[in-house]
Design a protein around this motif. Structure first.
Motif, mmCIF file in Angstrom:
data_model
loop_
_atom_site.group_PDB
_atom_site.id
_atom_site.type_symbol
_atom_site.label_atom_id
_atom_site.label_comp_id
_atom_site.label_asym_id
_atom_site.label_seq_id
_atom_site.Cartn_x
_atom_site.Cartn_y
_atom_site.Cartn_z
ATOM 1 N N UNK A 88 0.877 -1.166 0.000
ATOM 2 C CA UNK A 88 0.000 0.000 0.000
ATOM 3 C C UNK A 88 0.911 1.212 0.000
ATOM 4 N N UNK A 89 1.154 1.766 1.196
ATOM 5 C CA UNK A 89 2.151 2.825 1.315
ATOM 6 C C UNK A 89 3.566 2.305 1.115
ATOM 7 N N UNK A 90 3.748 1.025 1.329
ATOM 8 C CA UNK A 90 5.056 0.413 1.085
ATOM 9 C C UNK A 90 5.842 0.080 2.344
ATOM 10 N N UNK A 91 5.249 0.332 3.505
ATOM 11 C CA UNK A 91 5.968 0.100 4.758
ATOM 12 C C UNK A 91 6.248 -1.366 5.032
ATOM 13 N N UNK A 92 5.276 -2.220 4.755
ATOM 14 C CA UNK A 92 5.473 -3.646 4.990
ATOM 15 C C UNK A 92 6.550 -4.194 4.047
ATOM 16 N N UNK A 93 6.496 -3.770 2.793
ATOM 17 C CA UNK A 93 7.491 -4.226 1.821
ATOM 18 C C UNK A 93 8.891 -3.761 2.234
ATOM 19 N N UNK A 94 8.992 -2.514 2.666
ATOM 20 C CA UNK A 94 10.287 -1.971 3.064
ATOM 21 C C UNK A 94 10.832 -2.701 4.295
#
Lengths: 329, 329
Positions: free
Chosen positions: B176-182
């Motif tokens: 989504x915002x990319x926090x989990x991926x990061x």
């Protein structure tokens, strides 16, 4: 039979059975004021705890006898488990299931290469069919409950639960033929503070009535959504164990079973078949009668067709909404 | 930011977060010819992985600042997690959520005593609202992704996965915002054989487009069933990390997300919200592009209303039936 049979089954199932997780919900625990642990046997191989017993029974057969093949009858999960275990041992299997077995169970049995024989639930000719086929094909009967190793295998569920949460005060398990309850009671041997309760649908209360009568009694063919628990009488070996070791049998109405399925979906994000949700229904039903402390609930299986599941939850979910809202989740 | 932030978050979350199970299906693994491990964060406290980041962020605030309160905006799960973490630290929380937030999320936030402010998704006035309330009430903003400790907390999911299955060849996570991926990419530091893939709805492919452009770009307000992933642009800190460390971003159509939800119900007996099923949809979509070896899939959350869930599975389940039948279940 003793706890040593269970320990032997634990050894046999090592590296074979999935050590299924114990799932807990902080929201539910807070609301109920006690820790509830759901043992997720819906995530077991073949979708139910039944593989533990079927595999244990096949492992205990002498290889010559085993190689000729096995036969078993059940409403679905034991048949599925037996077909799977036979596939693993590479021996032939015949399974006898009701004509109205859920598609999900039927398809998987087919996929495993087992021969499927169907019977009409209303005629009660199941056991005769099994014996007839066993004789004709010279194969070994593996009962769904009335067998030492099937019971021992079923007992490994509770053994894992006790390993993980040693201070369990109670375990609730669904009761059909009574094998899971008997195995659980044996696994609890020596746990002086742990009480084992069986849970049955009111509509299929053969074990409850038999315990009251002090002997196995028969009831008319039950009609219940818990298709795995519709037994007309308890199996002999389990009943002998259960009458000595169970703390009691709780009976639950059909609506409570569907509500427990909805509750498991909503608060544990787990899909249970009706028979698999019966123990949780029993928890709510007998809540005030349970000893203090953490409670283990066996979610015994998850083999249900989507259409049945959806229909049951559609009906039950609005009734859940009237309960107090969760603090969490 | 480095893997050390993730390790610090692991310490902070010890005894707080649930170590959620990794669920595998022998049937699925056999059919796919590889091991798939589903990390069941739908069984995390507050029903999603978001509590890991929210709690980590609150733990990192200095106590004086924290005691004045926190504010955050999200489609639901971060708001829920923030309300829960604030409740745990006994500090006030304001959460800004869209008017159409699912009931299940809204009710739980209410139950935790957080103040709820709603906004209209179409106007995109969310961030302005957050800053306005933060200023007026002198509370600290906890972003849903654009924060070191939120990212580090999210990274603890993958850290647990790697602990449990050290030879993972790939991890797929929703973006989504990319926090989990990061956080996942950071947790994978030093795992030279492990590739991390993000998965986005085609309808909300802001990170995919930004990676192609080499900088953050905006897209029109997305319309997707994955309500947690409808971001118009990637968050800054996560994008910086993701553009360096991700192996790629897979985009999946809406139908594939609903099918993945149905697949999770049928084969893993797990209930996922749409955003939570996106990584599994990505697994099927990018199957041929994944490195050989075991694959981890993050089921990031399970907060979905029964009516939406039922509707999506009713539509998707018949499409699953046309796939090859399972060998096991």
């Amino acid at each position: 039979m003793t706890v040593h049979h269970v320990l032997r089954a634990v050894e046999n199932l090592r590296g074979v059975a999935v050590r299924t997780p114990m799932i807990s919900s902080a929201a539910v625990n807070e609301r109920l004021g006690r820790a509830v642990w759901v043992k997720a046997e819906n995530q077991q191989l073949t979708g139910s705890f039944k593989m533990r017993g079927a595999y244990s029974a096949l492992a205990a057969l002498n290889p010559g006898k085993r190689s000729r093949g096995v036969i078993g009858a059940s409403s679905g999960n034991h048949a599925l488990a037996l077909a799977w275990a036979a596939h693993l041992f590479d021996v032939p299997a015949i399974v006898v299931v009701p004509e109205d077995v859920p598609d999900v169970k039927r398809e998987t049995i087919d996929g495993l290469g087992a021969r499927v024989v169907t019977y009409d639930r209303r005629t009660g000719r199941r056991d005769a069919l099994v014996h007839q086929y066993a004789y004709r094909h010279d194969v070994t009967i593996v009962p769904s409950a009335d067998d030492t190793w099937v019971i021992a295998g079923a007992g490994t569920v509770a053994w894992e639960m006790i390993q993980e949460v040693p201070d369990l005060a109670a375990i609730l398990v669904p009761v059909g033929g009574g094998g899971l309850a008997a195995g659980t009671a044996l696994a609890a041997t020596g746990q002086t503070e742990l009480k084992v309760f069986g849970v049955e649908p009111v509509a299929a209360d053969d074990t409850h009535r038999s315990l009251q009568a002090g002997q196995r009694v028969s009831i008319p063919q039950p009609v219940t959504i818990a298709d795995g628990l519709g037994h007309v009488e308890p199996a002999a070996i389990p009943f002998d164990i259960n009458s000595r070791l169970l703390a009691g049998v709780v009976t639950v109405p059909e609506e409570a079973i569907a509500e427990a399925m909805a509750y498991l979906w909503r608060h544990y994000r787990l899909a249970a078949e009706p028979s698999g949700a019966v123990a949780l229904a029993g928890l709510f039903h007998a809540f005030d009668r349970l000893p203090d402390g953490p409670v283990g609930v066996v979610l015994s299986g998850g083999n249900v067709d989507w259409n049945s599941y959806r229909h049951l939850l559609d009906t039950a979910m609005p009734r859940l909404e009237t309960h107090a809202p969760a603090v969490l989740h």
